[in-house]
Design a protein around this motif. Structure first.
Motif, PDB file in Angstrom:
ATOM      1  N   THR A   1      75.560  47.232  29.125  1.00 20.00           N
ATOM      2  CA  THR A   1      74.781  48.459  29.219  1.00 20.00           C
ATOM      3  C   THR A   1      75.311  49.394  28.141  1.00 20.00           C
ATOM      4  N   HIS A   2      74.431  50.101  27.453  1.00 16.76           N
ATOM      5  CA  HIS A   2      74.818  50.836  26.249  1.00 16.76           C
ATOM      6  C   HIS A   2      75.534  52.147  26.574  1.00 16.76           C
ATOM      7  N   THR A   3      74.819  53.054  27.227  1.00 15.63           N
ATOM      8  CA  THR A   3      75.359  54.387  27.539  1.00 15.63           C
ATOM      9  C   THR A   3      74.960  54.752  28.964  1.00 15.63           C
ATOM     10  N   PRO A   4      75.592  54.160  29.986  1.00 13.36           N
ATOM     11  CA  PRO A   4      75.170  54.403  31.362  1.00 13.36           C
ATOM     12  C   PRO A   4      75.418  55.847  31.786  1.00 13.36           C
ATOM     13  N   LYS A   5      74.454  56.414  32.473  1.00 13.72           N
ATOM     14  CA  LYS A   5      74.505  57.817  32.890  1.00 13.72           C
ATOM     15  C   LYS A   5      74.568  57.894  34.418  1.00 13.72           C
ATOM     16  N   GLN A   6      73.604  58.552  35.062  1.00 14.80           N
ATOM     17  CA  GLN A   6      73.679  58.684  36.518  1.00 14.80           C
ATOM     18  C   GLN A   6      73.553  57.319  37.194  1.00 14.80           C
ATOM     19  N   ILE A   7      74.285  57.156  38.286  1.00 15.79           N
ATOM     20  CA  ILE A   7      74.271  55.922  39.059  1.00 15.79           C
ATOM     21  C   ILE A   7      74.050  56.255  40.529  1.00 15.79           C
ATOM     22  N   VAL A   8      73.303  55.409  41.240  1.00 16.10           N
ATOM     23  CA  VAL A   8      73.110  55.574  42.678  1.00 16.10           C
ATOM     24  C   VAL A   8      73.290  54.219  43.354  1.00 16.10           C
ATOM     25  N   ILE A   9      73.697  54.273  44.603  1.00 16.06           N
ATOM     26  CA  ILE A   9      73.839  53.076  45.426  1.00 16.06           C
ATOM     27  C   ILE A   9      72.684  53.020  46.406  1.00 16.06           C
ATOM     28  N   GLU A  10      72.044  51.865  46.482  1.00 22.68           N
ATOM     29  CA  GLU A  10      71.007  51.645  47.476  1.00 22.68           C
ATOM     30  C   GLU A  10      71.553  50.581  48.430  1.00 22.68           C
ATOM     31  N   PRO A  11      72.090  50.998  49.588  1.00 24.12           N
ATOM     32  CA  PRO A  11      72.820  50.054  50.434  1.00 24.12           C
ATOM     33  C   PRO A  11      71.944  49.017  51.118  1.00 24.12           C
ATOM     34  N   ASN A  12      70.692  49.348  51.423  1.00 27.50           N
ATOM     35  CA  ASN A  12      69.836  48.392  52.127  1.00 27.50           C
ATOM     36  C   ASN A  12      69.564  47.149  51.291  1.00 27.50           C
ATOM     37  N   GLY A  13      69.271  47.366  50.034  1.00 29.42           N
ATOM     38  CA  GLY A  13      69.059  46.232  49.144  1.00 29.42           C
ATOM     39  C   GLY A  13      70.327  45.738  48.485  1.00 29.42           C
TER      40      GLY A  13
ATOM     41  N   ALA B   1      65.137  61.373  21.406  1.00 26.75           N
ATOM     42  CA  ALA B   1      65.708  61.651  22.728  1.00 26.75           C
ATOM     43  C   ALA B   1      64.669  61.644  23.836  1.00 26.75           C
ATOM     44  N   ARG B   2      63.398  61.673  23.501  1.00 28.86           N
ATOM     45  CA  ARG B   2      62.371  61.567  24.532  1.00 28.86           C
ATOM     46  C   ARG B   2      62.386  60.195  25.198  1.00 28.86           C
ATOM     47  N   ASN B   3      63.011  59.218  24.571  1.00 28.23           N
ATOM     48  CA  ASN B   3      63.122  57.876  25.143  1.00 28.23           C
ATOM     49  C   ASN B   3      64.371  57.690  25.991  1.00 28.23           C
ATOM     50  N   TRP B   4      65.249  58.683  26.007  1.00 27.72           N
ATOM     51  CA  TRP B   4      66.525  58.535  26.700  1.00 27.72           C
ATOM     52  C   TRP B   4      66.360  58.665  28.211  1.00 27.72           C
ATOM     53  N   CYS B   5      66.748  57.647  28.935  1.00 27.70           N
ATOM     54  CA  CYS B   5      66.736  57.664  30.403  1.00 27.70           C
ATOM     55  C   CYS B   5      68.101  58.162  30.885  1.00 27.70           C
ATOM     56  N   VAL B   6      68.094  59.136  31.804  1.00 24.02           N
ATOM     57  CA  VAL B   6      69.346  59.819  32.160  1.00 24.02           C
ATOM     58  C   VAL B   6      69.600  59.818  33.670  1.00 24.02           C
ATOM     59  N   GLY B   7      68.725  60.446  34.446  1.00 26.87           N
ATOM     60  CA  GLY B   7      68.933  60.566  35.891  1.00 26.87           C
ATOM     61  C   GLY B   7      68.097  59.561  36.653  1.00 26.87           C
ATOM     62  N   VAL B   8      68.556  59.179  37.851  1.00 26.16           N
ATOM     63  CA  VAL B   8      67.844  58.163  38.628  1.00 26.16           C
ATOM     64  C   VAL B   8      67.980  58.455  40.118  1.00 26.16           C
ATOM     65  N   ALA B   9      66.917  58.133  40.860  1.00 26.79           N
ATOM     66  CA  ALA B   9      66.916  58.224  42.324  1.00 26.79           C
ATOM     67  C   ALA B   9      66.052  57.085  42.855  1.00 26.79           C
ATOM     68  N   VAL B  10      66.364  56.642  44.069  1.00 27.91           N
ATOM     69  CA  VAL B  10      65.702  55.462  44.632  1.00 27.91           C
ATOM     70  C   VAL B  10      65.220  55.762  46.049  1.00 27.91           C
ATOM     71  N   ASP B  11      63.995  55.325  46.348  1.00 25.05           N
ATOM     72  CA  ASP B  11      63.448  55.378  47.704  1.00 25.05           C
ATOM     73  C   ASP B  11      63.159  53.943  48.130  1.00 25.05           C
ATOM     74  N   TYR B  12      64.100  53.360  48.857  1.00 31.43           N
ATOM     75  CA  TYR B  12      63.977  51.954  49.247  1.00 31.43           C
ATOM     76  C   TYR B  12      62.807  51.731  50.195  1.00 31.43           C
ATOM     77  N   ASP B  13      62.635  52.608  51.183  1.00 25.24           N
ATOM     78  CA  ASP B  13      61.578  52.421  52.178  1.00 25.24           C
ATOM     79  C   ASP B  13      60.181  52.556  51.574  1.00 25.24           C
ATOM     80  N   ARG B  14      60.009  53.521  50.665  1.00 27.99           N
ATOM     81  CA  ARG B  14      58.700  53.708  50.020  1.00 27.99           C
ATOM     82  C   ARG B  14      58.561  52.867  48.762  1.00 27.99           C
ATOM     83  N   GLU B  15      59.623  52.153  48.427  1.00 33.13           N
ATOM     84  CA  GLU B  15      59.637  51.230  47.285  1.00 33.13           C
ATOM     85  C   GLU B  15      59.268  51.937  45.983  1.00 33.13           C
ATOM     86  N   ARG B  16      59.990  53.070  45.724  1.00 29.49           N
ATOM     87  CA  ARG B  16      59.775  53.822  44.489  1.00 29.49           C
ATOM     88  C   ARG B  16      61.109  54.097  43.815  1.00 29.49           C
ATOM     89  N   ILE B  17      61.070  54.160  42.505  1.00 30.71           N
ATOM     90  CA  ILE B  17      62.211  54.590  41.716  1.00 30.71           C
ATOM     91  C   ILE B  17      61.786  55.777  40.863  1.00 30.71           C
TER      92      ILE B  17
END
Length: 308
Positions: free
Chosen positions: A98-110, A149-165
């Motif tokens: 991974t090149h420049t990893p930024k925000q990370i989240v844990i999704e425990p169900n999956g 920089a418009r292509n740079w992905c930075v923050g992330v959130a996950v909704d496992y039940d609604r199956e959205r990122i």
């Protein structure tokens, strides 16, 4: 817009609780911890880090995960893990994957880690042990796309039940070209690649510099920090994703006046969000609109934060 941040830079919050904060000093290359009133500040890890940025807690297993951006000009980012006391440090995703990893989240169900890769221009995930690394979204390839920089992905959130990122593409400094986007969680449809997905929705555009995200799945409310220029930059924001009007989603600015705000940790049951900024401060922001306070200051160049 929320009221200006409290100017009373007190060392302890006037409304402490029993949470413990875990946070990152980017230029000091440290993982730290403190009580949520700012006391008992402790360095957990001071070796092996290189530009730590995103942090997440696996409470069930007693683990901290954090990303290390490495050198932005090199493909040398990596992800590490330790226990809550800072011991048993191990590399989960080694440099080069991974090149420049930024925000990370844990999704425990999956059983997955999800993170954004800035110069890699990707949204990625793997198993908690670092195996099965995959790219969910790819926003560009090569040095030409990487320079935008418009292509740079930075923050992330996950909704496992609604199956959205959800993720942010922050744009350049104070450019008002930032976006928050969303897509189905489990990858591109048949016949589509991570770079050619047609199922991506844009929730917000023309934002100053959206950075980290957090989703309260119980209320389907998305929170984010936004760097950039006032009046809409350097703010803590939220939006109820179920509350869509004819003109689209309407965000609420909870607080403004930060100094290069990055990390956030949201706790609706305790009526609080903690936010960290590059000036070295951690802020306690009540969700009911009461005045915010600074619980810690001059702690380094702070990026990610999590509370347990």
């Amino acid at each position: 817009m929320g009221l200006p941040l409290s100017r009373n830079l007190q060392q302890k919050s006037t409304d402490p609780d029993d949470l413990r904060l875990y946070f990152l000093d980017n230029t000091g290359n440290r993982v730290l911890s403190a009580r949520s009133d700012g006391s008992d500040c402790t360095v957990l890890v001071s070796e092996q880090c290189t530009g730590p940025d995103g942090i997440a807690i696996d409470a069930a297993r007693g683990h901290l995960y954090w990303t290390n951006m490495g050198e932005s000009s090199r493909n040398d980012g990596f992800i590490m893990r330790c226990d809550l006391g800072g011991h048993n440090i191990t590399t989960i995703v080694p440099p080069g994957l991974t090149h420049t990893p930024k925000q990370i989240v844990i999704e425990p169900n999956g059983g997955h880690l999800y993170w954004c890769d800035r110069e890699g221009m990707r949204v990625m995930r793997c198993q908690l042990d670092g195996s099965s690394i995959e790219t969910l979204v790819q926003t560009g390839y090569g040095s030409f796309d990487q320079a935008d920089a418009r292509n740079w992905c930075v923050g992330v959130a996950v909704d496992y039940d609604r199956e959205r990122i959800y993720w942010t593409q922050k744009g350049g400094p104070k450019s008002n070209t930032g976006r928050i986007l969303s897509a189905p969680l489990n990858g591109a449809r048949r016949g589509e690649s991570p770079a050619s997905r047609c199922d991506i929705d844009t929730l917000f555009s023309a934002l100053p510099e959206p950075v980290d995200l957090e989703l309260d799945t119980a209320s389907n409310t998305l929170y984010w920090t936004d760097r950039g220029a006032a009046p809409f930059g350097n703010t803590l924001n939220r939006v109820c994703l179920d509350d869509r009007h004819a003109s689209g989603l309407q965000r609420e600015i909870l607080r403004d006046g930060f100094r290069e705000v990055i990390g956030l940790s949201v706790h609706p049951r305790r009526n609080v969000v903690f936010a960290s900024d590059l000036s070295g401060s951690i802020y306690r922001v009540p969700l009911d609109g009461r005045q915010a306070s600074v619980v810690l200051q001059d702690a380094g160049r702070l990026t990610g934060i999590a509370a347990l």
